[in-house]
Design a protein around this motif. Structure first.
Motif, mmCIF file in Angstrom:
data_model
loop_
_atom_site.group_PDB
_atom_site.id
_atom_site.type_symbol
_atom_site.label_atom_id
_atom_site.label_comp_id
_atom_site.label_asym_id
_atom_site.label_seq_id
_atom_site.Cartn_x
_atom_site.Cartn_y
_atom_site.Cartn_z
ATOM 1 N N ILE A 84 -2.962 -7.443 -0.116
ATOM 2 C CA ILE A 84 -2.334 -6.136 -0.355
ATOM 3 C C ILE A 84 -0.873 -6.324 -0.752
ATOM 4 O O ILE A 84 -0.366 -5.684 -1.687
ATOM 5 C CB ILE A 84 -2.430 -5.246 0.910
ATOM 6 C CG1 ILE A 84 -3.891 -4.975 1.267
ATOM 7 C CG2 ILE A 84 -1.682 -3.933 0.697
ATOM 8 C CD1 ILE A 84 -4.667 -4.215 0.211
ATOM 9 N N LYS A 87 -0.811 -7.708 -4.383
ATOM 10 C CA LYS A 87 -1.323 -6.778 -5.394
ATOM 11 C C LYS A 87 -0.378 -5.602 -5.611
ATOM 12 O O LYS A 87 -0.173 -5.155 -6.738
ATOM 13 C CB LYS A 87 -2.701 -6.272 -4.991
ATOM 14 C CG LYS A 87 -3.357 -5.379 -6.039
ATOM 15 C CD LYS A 87 -4.776 -5.006 -5.646
ATOM 16 C CE LYS A 87 -5.424 -4.142 -6.723
ATOM 17 N NZ LYS A 87 -6.813 -3.763 -6.348
ATOM 18 N N HIS A 88 0.216 -5.110 -4.529
ATOM 19 C CA HIS A 88 1.028 -3.895 -4.621
ATOM 20 C C HIS A 88 2.518 -4.152 -4.456
ATOM 21 O O HIS A 88 3.307 -3.199 -4.456
ATOM 22 C CB HIS A 88 0.564 -2.883 -3.569
ATOM 23 C CG HIS A 88 -0.837 -2.411 -3.767
ATOM 24 N ND1 HIS A 88 -1.176 -1.448 -4.700
ATOM 25 C CD2 HIS A 88 -2.000 -2.782 -3.169
ATOM 26 C CE1 HIS A 88 -2.482 -1.229 -4.650
ATOM 27 N NE2 HIS A 88 -3.005 -2.038 -3.742
ATOM 28 N N ASN A 89 2.931 -5.413 -4.300
ATOM 29 C CA ASN A 89 4.350 -5.762 -4.135
ATOM 30 C C ASN A 89 4.984 -4.953 -3.005
ATOM 31 O O ASN A 89 5.937 -4.186 -3.202
ATOM 32 C CB ASN A 89 5.107 -5.553 -5.448
ATOM 33 C CG ASN A 89 4.809 -6.631 -6.450
ATOM 34 O OD1 ASN A 89 4.980 -7.813 -6.182
ATOM 35 N ND2 ASN A 89 4.333 -6.233 -7.627
ATOM 36 N N LEU A 104 9.434 -2.530 -1.062
ATOM 37 C CA LEU A 104 8.495 -2.418 -2.173
ATOM 38 C C LEU A 104 9.267 -2.258 -3.472
ATOM 39 O O LEU A 104 10.489 -2.066 -3.478
ATOM 40 C CB LEU A 104 7.524 -1.262 -1.956
ATOM 41 C CG LEU A 104 8.026 0.195 -2.037
ATOM 42 C CD1 LEU A 104 6.837 1.141 -2.022
ATOM 43 C CD2 LEU A 104 8.959 0.552 -0.897
ATOM 44 N N ASP A 109 4.631 4.609 -5.319
ATOM 45 C CA ASP A 109 3.317 4.096 -4.917
ATOM 46 C C ASP A 109 2.935 4.656 -3.544
ATOM 47 O O ASP A 109 2.866 3.952 -2.536
ATOM 48 C CB ASP A 109 3.329 2.563 -4.884
ATOM 49 C CG ASP A 109 1.916 1.976 -4.930
ATOM 50 O OD1 ASP A 109 0.954 2.753 -4.767
ATOM 51 O OD2 ASP A 109 1.789 0.757 -5.130
ATOM 52 N N VAL A 112 -0.404 3.233 -1.506
ATOM 53 C CA VAL A 112 -0.308 1.991 -0.731
ATOM 54 C C VAL A 112 0.505 2.213 0.543
ATOM 55 O O VAL A 112 0.216 1.628 1.596
ATOM 56 C CB VAL A 112 0.282 0.836 -1.580
ATOM 57 C CG1 VAL A 112 1.770 1.008 -1.823
ATOM 58 C CG2 VAL A 112 0.034 -0.503 -0.871
#
Length: 585
Positions: A84, A87-89, A104, A109, A112
């Protein structure tokens, strides 16, 4: 945390980073490419990524945090699973009572953030950070991988290593025994960890080498080889056997080189491994090239092309026939440049076919063929067959011999746009190389549009430090490169002010080197783009050498790779030392 797009770009326009006309252009480009406008502005070089994040932080009210030197305990880090996080930084950076502080890259986002909230049962406090900080945070997961790897060796593999060490090294091992070694759970875990570790570190190659006393694993990252792991020598044959099984190679063949390929999927990313095995004195050496399958999204600007060089390539790819050639040593990014051009040309109204050795990346709607020299299917035979497939655009992986060169030129003469690579050190050097392959000069001038020479240089990380050159350093640099010409190009492209002098131009070098930051992160191309003009055609017809052709190209505005490197050093993308290291090699 939603950031109003109109408000964001009114702010950017007001600060003078882009004009209203540019805003409309990039807005249209974003809609076409289905990207956020922020992503387009960053990819086009109009706004630096870090500046964009700070602007978003200001407008969203989400504080910005620099995490370049921050160490996170594993208890907090693993509150967000590694897949996770990657993938989503997004990473966990602190916990207090029932709140979790996360860093992040994207303030919008929300899904997430909601996922992390549900998974942890904690209230989420977001912080925006930059790309370099995120890389440093994600690297901390890798340290845990090394710890896990050590545990595998110390526990599960210990007994197997002892057994292997006590075995007679000269004893014959059957194919069935080799297969059992390859399927032994500890060995499977070791190889899986090696592959995963390489993908996470964005390595381009994995080297498995054997010495008298140990097995050494090395990764090539940003063009430099680094020791990744030292393993007991007794594990070497089992690791080789496991990789042979993955690549469908002969387990009992140890005297001849072998080549194969396999594919894995990690965190939703498909990665192919091109395997080469070579017998050496202490065992079979393995080199695995990592090939990411998703290559779409590259742009010529993103690869490092700019100014006149960019204009010359864009003009050449608009032709319906002729040749575009890229030159440079192995690993200089030639194929990536050609794939990027193909991606630009890849529209429904054209038929694009390639013949490659091997097919490195798969591109939708392009017909790609791999040569098989062992059965007589060479570049020449593949190209000959392609010409009967009604192509509009052809890519030949490499022009290696007279026959392939003649066929490529013939294809370019008969209404096809041909892209290919050559192994020469400079753009001008491609001309005598083609002539050595028995290509007639009048055919070369009739087909060649542009010739690109390139190298890959390491980019400086965000921890870089600024400095200016002394008079002695400037004098020494002047001996290697035409600084007046570089300054002229810098001013034309508005990189420096019109009244700037070299004494005041800032350069950059690696800052403080740490365990997780070598001072460099990622690579970028430096190029020289030789447009085959009328004057250069005359020189080719008069049998001029590469030096004369290059001099003429320079008088017509071509900047050399060295000059392009200094240009990018002024931009703060790399260091002078890195440019000189690469171009002088």
């Amino acid at each position: 945390m939603y950031i109003d797009q109109e408000k964001l770009f009114k702010f950017i326009i007001d600060t003078g980073l882009i004009t209203q006309d540019e805003y409309e252009h990039f807005k249209e480009l974003a809609e076409t490419s289905k990207q956020k406008l922020q992503q387009v502005l960053v990819s086009q070089g109009k706004v630096k990524e870090e500046d964009m994040i700070k602007i978003e932080s200001y407008l969203s009210g989400v504080p910005f945090i620099d995490l370049s030197d921050k160490k996170i305990s594993s208890d907090i880090l693993y509150l967000i699973p590694e897949p996770i996080a990657r993938k989503h930084n997004i990473v966990a950076i602190g916990k207090k009572d029932n709140t979790l502080e996360v860093a992040l890259l994207d303030a919008d986002d929300l899904p997430v953030i909601d996922f992390v909230k549900k998974k942890t049962g904690l209230q989420i406090v977001p912080r925006l950070t930059n790309v370099e900080s995120m890389k440093q945070m994600l690297l901390q997961y890798q340290k845990s991988l090394k710890v896990d790897f050590g545990d595998i060796l110390q526990t599960e593999v210990a007994g197997a290593v002892q057994t292997l060490a006590e075995a007679d090294p000269n004893a014959e091992v059957s194919s069935e025994d080799l297969r059992k070694m390859a399927e032994d759970l500890p060995i499977v875990r070791i190889v899986e960890t090696l592959l995963k570790h390489a993908v996470i570190q964005n390595a381009s190659d994995i080297h498995v080498e054997h010495t008298e006393v140990e097995t050494v694993i090395r990764y090539r990252i940003d063009g430099m080889l680094h020791d990744a792991m030292i393993l007991p020598k007794a594990t070497g044959p089992s690791i080789v056997a496991r990789i042979k099984v993955l690549a469908s190679l002969k387990l009992d063949e140890k005297r001849l080189p072998q080549d194969g390929r396999f594919k894995i999927e990690l965190n939703g990313e498909k990665v192919s491994f091109r395997v080469s095995i070579l017998p050496t004195y202490y065992g079979e050496k393995i080199v695995m090239r990592l090939l990411r399958e998703a290559v779409s999204g590259f742009t010529l600007e993103g690869l490092g092309f700019h100014g006149k060089s960019l204009e010359d390539i864009q003009e050449a790819i608009n032709y319906s026939d002729g040749m575009i050639l890229t030159t440079g040593p192995t690993g200089s990014g030639k194929t990536t440049t050609l794939y990027t051009v193909l991606d630009i040309l890849n529209t429904p109204d054209v038929n694009i076919s390639t013949v490659e050795d091997p097919v490195e990346y798969q591109i939708k709607r392009i017909n790609q063929t791999a040569i098989r020299s062992d059965i007589g299917f060479t570049f020449a035979t593949g190209l000959r067959s392609l010409l009967r497939q009604d192509p509009d655009i052809i890519m030949v992986g490499e022009i290696r011999d007279n026959e392939t060169a003649a066929l490529a030129i013939n294809a370019a003469l008969t209404g096809h746009l041909v892209l290919s690579t050559l192994h020469t050190n400079s753009a001008a050097g491609a001309i005598p190389r083609l002539i050595d392959m028995k290509c007639e000069p009048f055919l070369i001038v009739s087909t060649a549009k542009v010739i690109v020479a390139q190298r890959l240089i390491r980019q400086l990380s965000e921890t870089k430090e600024k400095y200016t050159l002394s008079d002695a350093e400037l004098a020494n640099l002047q001996k290697k490169v035409d600084l007046d010409k570089v300054m002229e190009v810098l001013k034309e492209e508005k990189i420096v002010a019109k009244n700037m002098s070299w004494e005041k131009v800032p350069f950059y070098r690696p800052g403080k080197v740490t365990e997780t930051d070598s001072g460099y992160a990622g690579r970028l191309g430096i190029h020289e783009v030789l447009k085959v003009s009328s004057a250069i055609k005359e020189l080719i017809m008069s049998d001029a050498n590469a030096d004369k052709i290059e001099e003429q190209a320079k008088t017509e505005g071509m900047i050399t790779m060295l000059e392009d490197g200094i240009f990018k050093a002024v931009q703060g993308l790399t260091s002078i030392e890195e440019v000189l290291r690469i171009v002088s090699e």
